[in-house]
Design an enzyme around this catalytic site. Structure first.
Site, PDB file in Angstrom:
ATOM      1  N   THR A 112     -25.025 -13.805 -18.791  1.00 19.28           N
ATOM      2  CA  THR A 112     -26.084 -13.027 -18.421  1.00 19.28           C
ATOM      3  C   THR A 112     -27.519 -14.115 -18.232  1.00 19.28           C
ATOM      4  O   THR A 112     -27.660 -14.918 -18.792  1.00 19.28           O
ATOM      5  CB  THR A 112     -26.859 -11.831 -19.758  1.00 19.28           C
ATOM      6  OG1 THR A 112     -27.598 -11.025 -18.821  1.00 19.28           O
ATOM      7  CG2 THR A 112     -27.254 -12.649 -20.916  1.00 19.28           C
ATOM      8  N   ASN A 135     -30.520 -12.320 -17.839  1.00 24.87           N
ATOM      9  CA  ASN A 135     -31.253 -10.495 -18.308  1.00 24.87           C
ATOM     10  C   ASN A 135     -31.938 -12.275 -19.764  1.00 24.87           C
ATOM     11  O   ASN A 135     -31.389 -11.347 -20.851  1.00 24.87           O
ATOM     12  CB  ASN A 135     -30.952  -9.899 -18.285  1.00 24.87           C
ATOM     13  CG  ASN A 135     -32.012  -8.992 -18.398  1.00 24.87           C
ATOM     14  OD1 ASN A 135     -33.048  -8.995 -19.562  1.00 24.87           O
ATOM     15  ND2 ASN A 135     -31.529  -7.797 -17.605  1.00 24.87           N
ATOM     16  N   HIS A 146     -34.494 -10.157 -20.945  1.00 23.88           N
ATOM     17  CA  HIS A 146     -33.966  -9.159 -22.412  1.00 23.88           C
ATOM     18  C   HIS A 146     -32.889  -8.505 -22.486  1.00 23.88           C
ATOM     19  O   HIS A 146     -33.117  -8.084 -24.034  1.00 23.88           O
ATOM     20  CB  HIS A 146     -34.743  -7.861 -21.092  1.00 23.88           C
ATOM     21  CG  HIS A 146     -36.275  -7.655 -21.032  1.00 23.88           C
ATOM     22  ND1 HIS A 146     -37.058  -7.766 -21.444  1.00 23.88           N
ATOM     23  CD2 HIS A 146     -36.469  -8.202 -19.293  1.00 23.88           C
ATOM     24  CE1 HIS A 146     -38.294  -8.411 -20.172  1.00 23.88           C
ATOM     25  NE2 HIS A 146     -37.823  -8.322 -19.183  1.00 23.88           N
ATOM     26  N   LYS A 147     -32.110  -9.189 -22.169  1.00 26.21           N
ATOM     27  CA  LYS A 147     -30.611  -8.196 -22.364  1.00 26.21           C
ATOM     28  C   LYS A 147     -30.170  -9.565 -23.739  1.00 26.21           C
ATOM     29  O   LYS A 147     -28.901  -9.651 -24.898  1.00 26.21           O
ATOM     30  CB  LYS A 147     -29.972  -8.366 -21.607  1.00 26.21           C
ATOM     31  CG  LYS A 147     -29.721  -7.347 -20.854  1.00 26.21           C
ATOM     32  CD  LYS A 147     -28.776  -7.417 -19.905  1.00 26.21           C
ATOM     33  CE  LYS A 147     -27.960  -6.658 -18.595  1.00 26.21           C
ATOM     34  NZ  LYS A 147     -27.172  -6.439 -18.213  1.00 26.21           N
ATOM     35  N   ASP A 199     -22.408  -4.556 -18.561  1.00 26.91           N
ATOM     36  CA  ASP A 199     -22.920  -4.227 -17.476  1.00 26.91           C
ATOM     37  C   ASP A 199     -23.268  -2.962 -18.105  1.00 26.91           C
ATOM     38  O   ASP A 199     -22.321  -1.883 -19.286  1.00 26.91           O
ATOM     39  CB  ASP A 199     -21.476  -3.709 -16.477  1.00 26.91           C
ATOM     40  CG  ASP A 199     -22.421  -3.663 -15.476  1.00 26.91           C
ATOM     41  OD1 ASP A 199     -23.225  -4.693 -14.680  1.00 26.91           O
ATOM     42  OD2 ASP A 199     -22.185  -1.891 -14.243  1.00 26.91           O
ATOM     43  N   THR A 200     -24.061  -2.304 -17.661  1.00 26.86           N
ATOM     44  CA  THR A 200     -24.672  -1.365 -17.862  1.00 26.86           C
ATOM     45  C   THR A 200     -25.096  -0.329 -16.727  1.00 26.86           C
ATOM     46  O   THR A 200     -25.602  -0.525 -15.498  1.00 26.86           O
ATOM     47  CB  THR A 200     -26.713  -1.705 -18.419  1.00 26.86           C
ATOM     48  OG1 THR A 200     -26.189  -2.200 -19.818  1.00 26.86           O
ATOM     49  CG2 THR A 200     -26.633   0.029 -19.204  1.00 26.86           C
ATOM     50  N   PHE A 260     -37.004  -2.809 -20.608  1.00 26.49           N
ATOM     51  CA  PHE A 260     -37.561  -3.261 -19.653  1.00 26.49           C
ATOM     52  C   PHE A 260     -36.150  -1.925 -18.862  1.00 26.49           C
ATOM     53  O   PHE A 260     -36.582  -0.990 -19.396  1.00 26.49           O
ATOM     54  CB  PHE A 260     -36.653  -4.791 -19.308  1.00 26.49           C
ATOM     55  CG  PHE A 260     -34.702  -5.160 -19.883  1.00 26.49           C
ATOM     56  CD1 PHE A 260     -34.229  -4.125 -21.236  1.00 26.49           C
ATOM     57  CD2 PHE A 260     -34.411  -4.202 -18.682  1.00 26.49           C
ATOM     58  CE1 PHE A 260     -33.599  -4.045 -20.722  1.00 26.49           C
ATOM     59  CE2 PHE A 260     -32.767  -4.910 -19.501  1.00 26.49           C
ATOM     60  CZ  PHE A 260     -32.572  -4.439 -20.108  1.00 26.49           C
ATOM     61  N   ASP A 308     -36.456   2.018 -19.432  1.00 25.81           N
ATOM     62  CA  ASP A 308     -37.292   2.344 -21.277  1.00 25.81           C
ATOM     63  C   ASP A 308     -37.913   2.901 -20.881  1.00 25.81           C
ATOM     64  O   ASP A 308     -38.041   4.158 -21.552  1.00 25.81           O
ATOM     65  CB  ASP A 308     -37.719   0.993 -21.614  1.00 25.81           C
ATOM     66  CG  ASP A 308     -36.128   0.259 -22.195  1.00 25.81           C
ATOM     67  OD1 ASP A 308     -34.802   0.771 -22.097  1.00 25.81           O
ATOM     68  OD2 ASP A 308     -36.307  -0.986 -22.631  1.00 25.81           O
ATOM     69  N   LYS A 343     -34.687   0.666 -30.751  1.00 24.19           N
ATOM     70  CA  LYS A 343     -34.171   0.711 -29.578  1.00 24.19           C
ATOM     71  C   LYS A 343     -32.948   0.399 -30.136  1.00 24.19           C
ATOM     72  O   LYS A 343     -31.860   0.399 -30.033  1.00 24.19           O
ATOM     73  CB  LYS A 343     -34.972  -0.625 -28.492  1.00 24.19           C
ATOM     74  CG  LYS A 343     -33.955   0.044 -27.700  1.00 24.19           C
ATOM     75  CD  LYS A 343     -34.548  -1.071 -25.794  1.00 24.19           C
ATOM     76  CE  LYS A 343     -33.378  -0.843 -24.972  1.00 24.19           C
ATOM     77  NZ  LYS A 343     -33.739  -1.954 -23.641  1.00 24.19           N
TER      78      LYS A 343
HETATM   79  P1  IMP Z   1     -27.039  -4.265 -15.067  1.00 22.11           P
HETATM   80  O1  IMP Z   1     -26.173  -4.627 -14.196  1.00 22.11           O
HETATM   81  O2  IMP Z   1     -26.221  -4.581 -16.204  1.00 22.11           O
HETATM   82  O3  IMP Z   1     -27.778  -5.697 -15.391  1.00 22.11           O
HETATM   83  O4  IMP Z   1     -28.129  -3.533 -15.635  1.00 22.11           O
HETATM   84  C1  IMP Z   1     -28.126  -2.520 -14.480  1.00 22.11           C
HETATM   85  C2  IMP Z   1     -29.645  -1.852 -14.827  1.00 22.11           C
HETATM   86  O5  IMP Z   1     -30.064  -0.941 -15.357  1.00 22.11           O
HETATM   87  C3  IMP Z   1     -30.754  -3.140 -15.085  1.00 22.11           C
HETATM   88  O6  IMP Z   1     -31.284  -3.508 -13.761  1.00 22.11           O
HETATM   89  C4  IMP Z   1     -31.475  -2.142 -15.549  1.00 22.11           C
HETATM   90  O7  IMP Z   1     -32.856  -1.912 -14.341  1.00 22.11           O
HETATM   91  C5  IMP Z   1     -30.876  -1.077 -15.831  1.00 22.11           C
HETATM   92  N1  IMP Z   1     -30.752  -1.370 -17.981  1.00 22.11           N
HETATM   93  C6  IMP Z   1     -29.658  -2.157 -18.173  1.00 22.11           C
HETATM   94  N2  IMP Z   1     -30.134  -2.445 -19.371  1.00 22.11           N
HETATM   95  C7  IMP Z   1     -30.802  -1.219 -20.221  1.00 22.11           C
HETATM   96  C8  IMP Z   1     -31.768  -0.981 -20.976  1.00 22.11           C
HETATM   97  O8  IMP Z   1     -32.089  -1.094 -22.104  1.00 22.11           O
HETATM   98  N3  IMP Z   1     -32.473  -0.437 -20.867  1.00 22.11           N
HETATM   99  C9  IMP Z   1     -33.314   0.274 -19.358  1.00 22.11           C
HETATM  100  N4  IMP Z   1     -33.002   0.260 -18.221  1.00 22.11           N
HETATM  101  C10 IMP Z   1     -31.431  -0.569 -18.561  1.00 22.11           C
END
Ligand code: IMP
Length: 191
Positions: free
Chosen positions: A8, A10, A12-13, A69-70, A149, A152, A172
């Protein structure tokens, strides 16, 4: 202590993963192995993107690693922003742009149900594994809180009166999508 690379960029992650896995694993970042640049994320699903990210780095470094991935899934919006959560308001959108677009799209919507889902993909000894974590809640009508971030400030988890951005990192992490997926990852790696 076992070392494991988190694919990553990121911060924060990375901080969340270090907190959750502290005392169990030393979590290395891409910076620490000298990788700088973007990692492709072009799959149509959250799981597909997690696997794409981990394969991209494993193919280059041949070291055990995991990627996450989220997505934020809002039921009244047919699952949006979903796999597009990072670029909901456009390619170079900020967290705030994305959040504002979400609030705008939901301004007349009463059903505020949503969930975050994280898929972690791990490659260990050349084999691929996945772990999922989910947290259910609702989207607030205005942002609340300064911590965390992404989305949230507008995510209120079920059973709590604080948004993720109003909680401490410990609060969290205990209940979050990523926290739950990371706990499953740790359980697997320590077994
Ligand atoms: P990513 O592709 O996994 O980086 O996540 C996609 C998007 O989901 C990120 O850019 C954030 O906007 C949002 N996101 C991911 N994790 C979180 C979290 O823990 N809290 C709030 N938003 C999140």
């Amino acid at each position: 202590m076992q070392k494991i690379l988190f694919v990553t960029n990121n911060k924060h992650k990375l901080q969340e993963a270090r907190q959750i896995l502290s005392g169990k694993f030393e979590v290395l970042s891409l910076k620490e192995i000298g990788f700088e640049g973007d990692i492709p994320e072009t799959q149509p699903t959250i799981e597909g993107n997690a696997i794409q990210k981990v394969r991209f780095i494993y193919d280059r470094y041949k070291t055990d690693c995991f990627a996450d991935d989220t997505g934020l899934i809002v039921s009244a919006l047919g699952g949006e922003p979903g796999v597009y959560s990072a670029r909901y308001a456009g390619e170079n959108a900020t967290f705030e742009d994305n959040m504002n677009l979400l609030l705008e799209k939901m301004k007349d919507i009463k059903d505020r149900k949503a969930y975050f889902v994280t898929v972690i993909a791990l490659i260990k000894d050349g084999k691929l594994y996945t772990f999922e974590g989910r947290v259910d809640g609702v989207i607030t009508t205005t942002p609340r809180g300064e911590k965390g971030f992404g989305y949230d400030p507008v995510f209120l988890p079920d059973g709590y009166d604080k948004t993720f951005a109003e909680m401490t990192a410990e609060q969290k992490n205990k209940i979050s999508h990523r926290g739950r997926a990371l706990e499953k990852l740790a359980g697997f790696l320590l077994k």
